[in-house]
Scaffold this active site. Structure first.
Site, short mmCIF file in Angstrom:
data_model
loop_
_atom_site.label_atom_id
_atom_site.label_comp_id
_atom_site.label_asym_id
_atom_site.label_seq_id
_atom_site.Cartn_x
_atom_site.Cartn_y
_atom_site.Cartn_z
N LYS A 68 31.41 59.52 70.46
CA LYS A 68 32.18 60.20 69.41
C LYS A 68 32.50 59.13 68.37
O LYS A 68 33.41 58.32 68.56
CB LYS A 68 33.47 60.79 70.01
CG LYS A 68 34.09 61.94 69.24
CD LYS A 68 34.45 61.68 67.80
CE LYS A 68 35.72 60.88 67.63
NZ LYS A 68 35.93 60.50 66.19
N GLY B 296 33.16 64.26 65.12
CA GLY B 296 34.35 65.10 65.16
C GLY B 296 35.62 64.31 64.93
O GLY B 296 35.60 63.08 64.80
N GLY C 244 39.27 62.68 65.86
CA GLY C 244 39.81 61.99 67.03
C GLY C 244 40.64 62.89 67.93
O GLY C 244 40.35 63.03 69.12
N PRO C 245 41.66 63.54 67.37
CA PRO C 245 42.54 64.34 68.24
C PRO C 245 41.87 65.57 68.84
O PRO C 245 42.42 66.18 69.75
CB PRO C 245 43.68 64.75 67.30
CG PRO C 245 43.64 63.77 66.17
CD PRO C 245 42.19 63.39 66.02
N GLY D 96 37.50 63.56 70.13
CA GLY D 96 37.79 62.32 70.87
C GLY D 96 38.63 62.61 72.09
O GLY D 96 38.34 62.15 73.20
N GLU E 103 39.20 48.13 73.37
CA GLU E 103 39.06 47.02 72.42
C GLU E 103 39.96 47.38 71.24
O GLU E 103 39.65 48.31 70.50
CB GLU E 103 37.61 46.89 71.95
CG GLU E 103 36.64 46.46 73.02
CD GLU E 103 36.84 45.02 73.44
OE1 GLU E 103 37.46 44.24 72.70
OE2 GLU E 103 36.39 44.68 74.55
N CYS F 22 38.70 43.31 63.33
CA CYS F 22 39.80 43.21 64.30
C CYS F 22 40.05 41.76 64.70
O CYS F 22 41.17 41.40 65.02
CB CYS F 22 39.50 44.06 65.51
SG CYS F 22 37.84 43.81 66.11
N GLU G 113 49.03 44.22 62.21
CA GLU G 113 47.65 44.16 61.72
C GLU G 113 47.57 44.94 60.41
O GLU G 113 47.90 46.13 60.36
CB GLU G 113 46.73 44.77 62.77
CG GLU G 113 45.29 44.68 62.37
CD GLU G 113 44.38 45.23 63.45
OE1 GLU G 113 44.59 46.38 63.86
OE2 GLU G 113 43.45 44.52 63.86
P1 NAD Z 1 41.69 54.72 65.36
O1 NAD Z 1 42.31 54.28 66.61
O2 NAD Z 1 42.43 55.62 64.47
O3 NAD Z 1 40.31 55.48 65.65
C1 NAD Z 1 39.32 54.97 66.51
C2 NAD Z 1 38.57 56.13 67.12
O4 NAD Z 1 39.45 56.88 67.93
C3 NAD Z 1 37.98 57.11 66.09
O5 NAD Z 1 36.72 57.55 66.55
C4 NAD Z 1 38.97 58.25 66.14
O6 NAD Z 1 38.41 59.47 65.79
C5 NAD Z 1 39.37 58.25 67.61
N1 NAD Z 1 40.65 58.88 67.90
C6 NAD Z 1 41.75 58.99 67.10
N2 NAD Z 1 42.72 59.67 67.74
C7 NAD Z 1 42.23 60.00 68.96
C8 NAD Z 1 42.77 60.70 70.09
N3 NAD Z 1 43.99 61.21 70.09
N4 NAD Z 1 41.99 60.83 71.18
C9 NAD Z 1 40.75 60.32 71.23
N5 NAD Z 1 40.19 59.67 70.19
C10 NAD Z 1 40.92 59.50 69.08
O7 NAD Z 1 41.24 53.37 64.66
P2 NAD Z 1 40.46 53.19 63.30
O8 NAD Z 1 41.41 53.42 62.20
O9 NAD Z 1 39.22 54.01 63.34
O10 NAD Z 1 40.03 51.64 63.41
C11 NAD Z 1 40.86 50.60 63.01
C12 NAD Z 1 41.52 49.93 64.21
O11 NAD Z 1 40.59 49.59 65.23
C13 NAD Z 1 42.18 48.63 63.86
O12 NAD Z 1 43.46 48.58 64.44
C14 NAD Z 1 41.28 47.57 64.50
O13 NAD Z 1 41.86 46.37 64.81
C15 NAD Z 1 40.77 48.25 65.68
N6 NAD Z 1 39.49 47.66 66.08
C16 NAD Z 1 39.40 46.88 67.20
C17 NAD Z 1 38.19 46.30 67.57
C18 NAD Z 1 38.04 45.45 68.78
O14 NAD Z 1 36.93 45.18 69.20
N7 NAD Z 1 39.09 44.97 69.39
C19 NAD Z 1 37.07 46.54 66.81
C20 NAD Z 1 37.19 47.34 65.68
C21 NAD Z 1 38.41 47.91 65.34
#
Ligand code: NAD
Length: 472
Positions: free
Chosen positions: A170, A201, A203-204, A207, A245, A279, A379
């Site tokens: 996803k 799709g 996230g909420p 995902g 991650e 990140c 962050e």
């Molecule tokens: P996010 O957490 O909003 O979204 C990440 C993913 O999770 C997306 O696919 C989103 O659709 C999904 N998602 C959102 N809500 C969900 C839910 N309730 N249930 C299941 N899935 C859900 O993050 P973002 O805004 O897409 O990315 C930025 C963040 O990611 C930053 O904080 C960054 O540091 C972190 N990041 C970490 C790494 C790492 O390797 N540690 C790598 C890249 C990004």
């Protein structure tokens, strides 16, 4: 504008059961360039069932044969590198040169590395009178973010497939186009039906459905700590494996006597790459109090070289951020830094000159940042660097470790042994010593709230394996 209507499951493109779509924005031109389906619970369920059905055949496919499939996928990634780079530039706004080198280049390396590991990894061992088998965990649900959109998918899919797992992906809502392209390449590589499945799709909705699905044995998530905490709790409730991650606020520690010019220049480049949406970015630069003014001068000059512009222009080094929401969030943090009393020496919350349209943020440098300020703790995920001064080495270590995160970091010293000793006291998953370069085989992952588990190389493969021991 391109309209996509299908999800990829069981080796074919099928219409999504959703009537809702997600608009994909080109953040540089501020135009909608495509729509993709906002996949439903039902789409996710069909995808998981396809992955379950494919599992018995894939897990018993000889590792060398799985390796050959991964080679075929890596060949597809190589052959379509320019299309991948252009797609990521379109939907993320990443400068095209960086897209080629990193957004397209890194997944090619990672896919290749897992083709090799699949062929060479010992999937069994003898321990005394036990024969221990390293078996695939099962069906993997991969939920990924938008900042390195193809890399973050391949860093899950390649080891999962190498291990003998099957996968449902996803991707992030902002960057689904490169994920759809990957599905096309998986198809072209001839992977067996159901081994790789993709549902775009929200996230909420999609995902969450994937993370909750009882047919998913391991949820591998990359994204924010906020969502990661939620997914960890869901997985805990179901007693299923989870890998997280998450975010970071990494320290770049320049020790007294280090080559300040080099350390500052590379430190600034590290933060400005991908508009600060990395990140592992070293967003806190720690300098000795006695060199503070010199560091400010060097950092100001280095930041001035990052002039935001059209990411399709080959000479541009910094493009927009991914979305309006991200732009507003980053500008909000810049305002917060000013109101907290940090000294703004470059950039600021206004749109860069001549770039009122698009999701642009001024490359920004704060000095006189105190460790407890919000801009030093949270962050920001934008082109914003904070410079902090320290009194002595112990003070530097205390500030570096004063974070809820622990993903990455850097140390600079004229004495390599001193730098290594300092790095060993940093509570963080990765440290680059005197500019040590990125290693796509080294374990990548966080301490503290930066996550659980490791990606890349043999450690990344181990995430997708569990053991069965036979006592003989
Ligand atoms: P996010 O957490 O909003 O979204 C990440 C993913 O999770 C997306 O696919 C989103 O659709 C999904 N998602 C959102 N809500 C969900 C839910 N309730 N249930 C299941 N899935 C859900 O993050 P973002 O805004 O897409 O990315 C930025 C963040 O990611 C930053 O904080 C960054 O540091 C972190 N990041 C970490 C790494 C790492 O390797 N540690 C790598 C890249 C990004």
């Amino acid at each position: 504008m391109r309209e996509h209507h299908s999800v990829y499951l069981d080796g074919t493109w099928l219409p999504s059961t959703s009537t809702e779509t997600i608009e994909v924005l080109d953040p540089a031109r501020d135009e909608v360039i495509a729509t993709v389906p906002a996949g439903t619970d039902e789409d996710v369920d069909r995808a998981v069932r396809a992955a379950q059905a494919a599992l018995p055949g894939w897990r018993t496919t000889a590792p060398a044969r799985r390796a050959a499939y991964l080679e075929a996928l890596a060949d597809q990634l190589d052959a379509h590198a320019e299309e991948i780079a252009r797609t990521v530039t379109d939907e993320l706004g990443c400068p095209v040169g960086f897209s080629r080198a990193v957004q397209a280049g890194l997944p090619r390396q990672v896919a290749r590395s897992y083709a090799e590991l699949a062929a060479t990894h010992p999937f069994e061992e003898r321990i005394g009178n036990s024969h221990v088998f390293h078996e695939p965990v099962g069906v993997v649900g991969a939920i990924t973010p938008w900042n390195y959109p193809l890399h973050q998918i391949v860093a899950k899919v390649a080891p999962a497939l190498a291990a003998g797992c099957t996968v449902v992906v996803k991707p992030a809502e902002n960057t689904p186009l490169v994920a759809l392209l990957l599905a096309r390449l998986v198809d072209a590589a001839g992977l067996p039906a159901g081994v790789f499945n993709l549902v775009t799709g929200l996230g909420p909705v999609a995902g969450e459905a994937l993370a909750r699905h009882p047919g998913v044995d391991l949820v591998s998530f990359t994204g924010s700590t906020r969502v990661g905490r939620h997914i960890g709790a869901l997985a805990g409730g179901e007693v299923k494996r989870v890998a997280l991650e998450l975010g970071g606020k990494s320290a770049n520690v320049i020790l007294p006597g280090a080559d300040l010019t080099k350390a500052v220049k590379i430190g600034v480049a590290n933060v400005m790459a991908n508009s600060g949406q990395t990140c592992s970015a070293w967003t806190r630069m720690l300098v000795p109090a006695e060199h503070h003014e010199e560091a400010v001068r060097l950092a100001t000059a280095a930041v001035a070289k990052y002039v935001p512009g059209d990411p399709r222009d080959e000479t541009v080094r910094v493009g927009p951020v991914v979305s309006h929401a991200q732009r507003d969030r980053v500008r909000g943090y810049i305002e917060r830094g000013v109101s907290e009393g940090a000294r703004l020496v470059a950039g600021g919350p206004q749109a860069p000159e001549g770039l009122d349209r698009g999701c642009y943020v001024r490359p920004t440098l704060f000095t006189d940042v105190e460790p407890d300020m919000v801009i030093a703790q949270e962050e920001i995920f934008g082109p914003v660097l904070s410079l902090l001064r320290y009194q002595d080495t112990e003070d530097a270590l205390r500030i570096a470790n004063d974070s809820r995160y622990g993903l990455s970091g850097a140390v600079w010293s004229e004495d390599q042994a001193e730098a290594v000793a300092f790095a060993r006291r940093m509570r963080t998953g990765q440290v680059d010593v005197n500019g040590g370069r990125f290693n796509p085989l080294a374990p990548f992952g966080g301490y503290k709230q930066s996550g659980v588990g490791r990606e890349l190389g043999p450690h990344g493969l181990a995430e997708y394996l569990h053991t069965q021991s036979l006592q003989l």
